[in-house]
Design a protein around this motif. Structure first.
Motif, PDB file in Angstrom:
ATOM      1  N   THR A 223       0.877  -1.248   0.015  1.00  0.00           N
ATOM      2  CA  THR A 223      -0.047  -0.136  -0.089  1.00  0.00           C
ATOM      3  C   THR A 223       0.896   1.299  -0.068  1.00  0.00           C
ATOM      4  O   THR A 223       0.686   2.413  -0.749  1.00  0.00           O
ATOM      5  CB  THR A 223      -0.883   0.057   1.155  1.00  0.00           C
ATOM      6  OG1 THR A 223      -1.422  -1.399   1.415  1.00  0.00           O
ATOM      7  CG2 THR A 223      -2.036   0.982   1.196  1.00  0.00           C
ATOM      8  N   VAL A 224       1.742   1.297   0.869  1.00  0.00           N
ATOM      9  CA  VAL A 224       2.699   2.453   0.836  1.00  0.00           C
ATOM     10  C   VAL A 224       3.445   2.866  -0.405  1.00  0.00           C
ATOM     11  O   VAL A 224       3.416   3.844  -0.908  1.00  0.00           O
ATOM     12  CB  VAL A 224       3.789   2.343   1.945  1.00  0.00           C
ATOM     13  CG1 VAL A 224       4.734   3.317   2.033  1.00  0.00           C
ATOM     14  CG2 VAL A 224       3.216   2.322   3.544  1.00  0.00           C
ATOM     15  N   ILE A 225       4.069   1.765  -1.021  1.00  0.00           N
ATOM     16  CA  ILE A 225       4.493   1.774  -2.257  1.00  0.00           C
ATOM     17  C   ILE A 225       3.486   2.524  -3.219  1.00  0.00           C
ATOM     18  O   ILE A 225       4.001   3.365  -4.066  1.00  0.00           O
ATOM     19  CB  ILE A 225       5.104   0.629  -2.846  1.00  0.00           C
ATOM     20  CG1 ILE A 225       6.253   0.076  -1.923  1.00  0.00           C
ATOM     21  CG2 ILE A 225       5.600   0.777  -4.215  1.00  0.00           C
ATOM     22  CD1 ILE A 225       6.857  -1.270  -2.297  1.00  0.00           C
ATOM     23  N   PHE A 226       2.329   1.738  -3.449  1.00  0.00           N
ATOM     24  CA  PHE A 226       1.424   2.564  -4.446  1.00  0.00           C
ATOM     25  C   PHE A 226       0.988   3.772  -3.949  1.00  0.00           C
ATOM     26  O   PHE A 226       1.028   4.806  -5.012  1.00  0.00           O
ATOM     27  CB  PHE A 226       0.084   1.618  -4.001  1.00  0.00           C
ATOM     28  CG  PHE A 226       0.051   0.440  -5.165  1.00  0.00           C
ATOM     29  CD1 PHE A 226      -0.202   0.760  -6.742  1.00  0.00           C
ATOM     30  CD2 PHE A 226       0.574  -0.796  -4.906  1.00  0.00           C
ATOM     31  CE1 PHE A 226      -0.136  -0.428  -7.627  1.00  0.00           C
ATOM     32  CE2 PHE A 226       0.626  -1.622  -5.926  1.00  0.00           C
ATOM     33  CZ  PHE A 226       0.408  -1.444  -7.302  1.00  0.00           C
ATOM     34  N   VAL A 227       0.805   4.262  -2.801  1.00  0.00           N
ATOM     35  CA  VAL A 227       0.493   5.559  -2.447  1.00  0.00           C
ATOM     36  C   VAL A 227       1.412   6.512  -2.784  1.00  0.00           C
ATOM     37  O   VAL A 227       1.168   7.514  -3.092  1.00  0.00           O
ATOM     38  CB  VAL A 227      -0.065   5.550  -1.017  1.00  0.00           C
ATOM     39  CG1 VAL A 227      -0.241   7.046  -0.461  1.00  0.00           C
ATOM     40  CG2 VAL A 227      -1.329   4.830  -0.809  1.00  0.00           C
ATOM     41  N   LEU A 228       2.761   6.054  -2.486  1.00  0.00           N
ATOM     42  CA  LEU A 228       3.901   6.885  -2.673  1.00  0.00           C
ATOM     43  C   LEU A 228       3.751   7.247  -4.120  1.00  0.00           C
ATOM     44  O   LEU A 228       4.188   8.560  -4.633  1.00  0.00           O
ATOM     45  CB  LEU A 228       5.183   6.221  -2.219  1.00  0.00           C
ATOM     46  CG  LEU A 228       5.505   6.293  -0.648  1.00  0.00           C
ATOM     47  CD1 LEU A 228       6.737   5.701  -0.582  1.00  0.00           C
ATOM     48  CD2 LEU A 228       5.534   7.886  -0.393  1.00  0.00           C
ATOM     49  N   ASN A 229       3.808   6.252  -5.091  1.00  0.00           N
ATOM     50  CA  ASN A 229       3.966   6.444  -6.307  1.00  0.00           C
ATOM     51  C   ASN A 229       2.741   7.131  -6.916  1.00  0.00           C
ATOM     52  O   ASN A 229       3.019   7.959  -8.083  1.00  0.00           O
ATOM     53  CB  ASN A 229       3.831   5.032  -7.132  1.00  0.00           C
ATOM     54  CG  ASN A 229       5.207   4.454  -7.524  1.00  0.00           C
ATOM     55  OD1 ASN A 229       5.893   5.055  -8.331  1.00  0.00           O
ATOM     56  ND2 ASN A 229       5.638   3.603  -6.563  1.00  0.00           N
ATOM     57  N   LYS A 230       1.597   7.198  -6.350  1.00  0.00           N
ATOM     58  CA  LYS A 230       0.363   7.886  -6.965  1.00  0.00           C
ATOM     59  C   LYS A 230       0.418   9.427  -6.527  1.00  0.00           C
ATOM     60  O   LYS A 230       0.226  10.064  -7.319  1.00  0.00           O
ATOM     61  CB  LYS A 230      -0.821   7.248  -6.667  1.00  0.00           C
ATOM     62  CG  LYS A 230      -2.025   7.961  -7.043  1.00  0.00           C
ATOM     63  CD  LYS A 230      -3.106   7.030  -6.938  1.00  0.00           C
ATOM     64  CE  LYS A 230      -4.165   8.067  -7.636  1.00  0.00           C
ATOM     65  NZ  LYS A 230      -5.311   7.417  -8.198  1.00  0.00           N
ATOM     66  N   TYR A 231       0.781   9.533  -5.448  1.00  0.00           N
ATOM     67  CA  TYR A 231       0.289  10.884  -4.602  1.00  0.00           C
ATOM     68  C   TYR A 231       1.925  11.840  -4.677  1.00  0.00           C
ATOM     69  O   TYR A 231       2.029  12.968  -4.656  1.00  0.00           O
ATOM     70  CB  TYR A 231      -0.214  11.042  -3.505  1.00  0.00           C
ATOM     71  CG  TYR A 231      -1.832  10.444  -3.569  1.00  0.00           C
ATOM     72  CD1 TYR A 231      -2.417  11.011  -4.496  1.00  0.00           C
ATOM     73  CD2 TYR A 231      -1.909   9.071  -3.187  1.00  0.00           C
ATOM     74  CE1 TYR A 231      -3.874  10.649  -4.512  1.00  0.00           C
ATOM     75  CE2 TYR A 231      -3.252   8.779  -3.555  1.00  0.00           C
ATOM     76  CZ  TYR A 231      -4.012   9.449  -4.085  1.00  0.00           C
ATOM     77  OH  TYR A 231      -5.560   9.148  -4.226  1.00  0.00           O
ATOM     78  N   ILE A 232       2.785  11.118  -4.763  1.00  0.00           N
ATOM     79  CA  ILE A 232       4.081  11.860  -4.281  1.00  0.00           C
ATOM     80  C   ILE A 232       5.182  11.897  -5.186  1.00  0.00           C
ATOM     81  O   ILE A 232       5.420  12.993  -5.691  1.00  0.00           O
ATOM     82  CB  ILE A 232       4.629  11.216  -2.914  1.00  0.00           C
ATOM     83  CG1 ILE A 232       3.707  11.482  -1.923  1.00  0.00           C
ATOM     84  CG2 ILE A 232       6.081  12.215  -2.659  1.00  0.00           C
ATOM     85  CD1 ILE A 232       3.983  10.855  -0.655  1.00  0.00           C
ATOM     86  N   LEU A 233       5.238  10.679  -5.839  1.00  0.00           N
ATOM     87  CA  LEU A 233       6.355  10.620  -7.055  1.00  0.00           C
ATOM     88  C   LEU A 233       5.900  11.257  -8.480  1.00  0.00           C
ATOM     89  O   LEU A 233       6.683  11.765  -9.079  1.00  0.00           O
ATOM     90  CB  LEU A 233       7.154   9.380  -7.087  1.00  0.00           C
ATOM     91  CG  LEU A 233       7.462   8.882  -5.909  1.00  0.00           C
ATOM     92  CD1 LEU A 233       8.062   7.296  -5.939  1.00  0.00           C
ATOM     93  CD2 LEU A 233       8.742   9.487  -5.505  1.00  0.00           C
TER      94      LEU A 233
END
Lengths: 234, 196
Positions: A223-233
């Motif tokens: 989840t963390v990886i997906f959220v990071l990819n979607k909203y931050i990176l």
């Protein structure tokens, strides 16, 4: 190998997988992650000795992925290709959530589920209704199967091509049997002390084991990886 | 026991009808794979087909909360089946409002039930929310996930932030019409059989 998962882990899994299927996948790494998270419920199905369904899901998912990646693109035209792209896209997108839900419904006993919900302090109303919904999908399928058989025997499956009649012929008997089953279910529930004023106790002792924690950790990281990819990176 | 308090029997009724309504939604949803315009026509199909179980459900509702719980359950199921959480507020608000409207008619006046069902049908529009709210990224993800450009284009032609109002209103209208159809069917089959 016998793996007994805590229902809370399963619920967590459902939530994570459902959240992940909604996120767009852009890089091969994310695709890999998505595939890995899909393989977990399939592996769990194998551990539950449900080989046939595990194989079926696996084959379906893999073939949808292969078709999507190698044979079809958004430029493909023509009716058959357009349909095929649509189907494969939908399968590739929604099958992970479907497999997880299927696994949870088929591997969780209702009393375990109730105990877990109670431990998480979910209101009784939601718990009972949700447990009924979970229990009811297989029942509806079964009842519908019998209704279809009965219609076939009498030769009215197509109801003379009348769409309204087709719906009516299926819906009414289904509702009849569901209402009756519901009455039986209520009687059974009351004998089990549901809806009483005291706190219910449970025969099942729920405890998070090592394997639960491993899975929770794995899915949290995903989840963390997906959220990071979607909203931050991005 | 307090008459206003929900009992286990009520919860079970809610569970059963939620399952049935969801099966109706799912059956109609599968048709949507054929062509995106069918996705837009959910607002016609689901209110009318779903009216039969819902009218039977309304005949069993007599306390505040049952319709609300149903909407919460639908929101949960929608999330679990991958429709996202964007629609959840709409579903639950529609459920609470529908519940309040039906309550003013004491869950018996058919006029109020009709309006209540029409409002409840708004939850169907929650299906479209991912398409509208996240239009651009959703479009991207659809194309990436292999939907054909044709499908995606027609989907966005049929459903966008302008047509959503039309769809919402259609939902209300067909919900209202559906309630009459549902009532006729329930009367024809269930009242005679003595189930209601």
């Amino acid at each position: 190998m016998e793996i007994k998962l805590d229902p809370r882990t399963k619920i967590f899994m459902i939530f994570v997988v459902s959240a992940i299927v909604m996120m767009s996948v852009t890089t091969p790494f994310l695709w890999g992650l998505k595939i890995v998270t899909t393989m977990v419920p399939i592996a769990l199905l194998i551990a539950e000795k449900r080989y046939a369904s595990a194989l079926r899901f696996f084959a379906l998912y893999i073939s949808a992925l292969i078709l999507t990646f190698y044979f079809l693109s958004s430029e493909s035209t023509g009716l058959i290709r357009a349909l095929l792209t649509g189907y494969c896209g939908i399968i590739a997108q929604f099958l992970p959530a479907f497999i997880t839900a299927w696994y949870v419904i088929h591997s969780t006993k209702i009393d375990e589920f109730m105990a877990a919900m109670q431990k998480m302090h979910v209101p009784d109303g939601i718990t009972i209704s949700l447990a009924v919904v979970m229990r009811f999908f297989p029942t509806i399928k079964e009842e519908y199967g019998s209704i279809r058989d009965a219609m076939k025997m009498r030769g009215i499956s197509l109801a003379g091509g009348n769409a309204a009649k087709m719906v009516e012929y299926r819906m009414i008997p289904l509702l009849f049997s569901c209402v009756n089953i519901g009455d039986e279910l209520s009687a059974a529930a009351i004998t089990r002390g549901l809806g009483g004023n005291v706190k219910r106790t449970s025969v099942v002792e729920l405890k998070l084991h090592v394997f639960d924690w491993v899975l929770i950790l794995l899915f949290s990281i995903a989840t963390v990886i997906f959220v990071l990819n979607k909203y931050i990176l991005l | 026991m307090d008459k206003k308090k929900l009992t286990a029997k009520d919860f079970i009724t809610v569970g059963i009808f939620t399952a049935i309504v969801f099966v109706v939604e799912f059956a109609c949803g599968i048709l949507g794979f054929i062509h995106p315009y069918i996705v837009a026509s959910y607002v016609v199909m689901i209110p009318i087909v779903g009216s039969i179980p819902m009218m039977l459900f309304y005949s069993k509702v007599d306390k505040f909360g049952m319709i609300t719980i149903m909407s919460v359950l639908i929101a949960i199921i929608m999330f679990v089946t991958g429709m996202g959480f964007l629609g959840a507020p709409l579903i639950i608000i529609a459920g609470v409002v529908a519940d309040l409207i039906a309550k003013t008619g004491d869950y018996k006046q058919f006029k109020m039930i009709s309006i209540s069902y029409a409002v409840f049908c708004l939850w169907i529009c929650a299906n479209y929310f991912p398409v509208i709210v996240t239009a651009n990224s959703y479009r991207e993800s659809l194309t990436e996930e292999g939907f054909s450009a044709e499908y995606t284009d027609s989907l966005f032609r049929a459903i966008n932030s302008k047509t959503i109002w039309v769809l919402l209103i259609l939902c209300l209208i067909f919900g209202y019409i559906g309630s009459y159809i549902g009532k006729i069917v329930v009367k024809k089959h269930f009242e005679k059989a003595g189930i209601v």
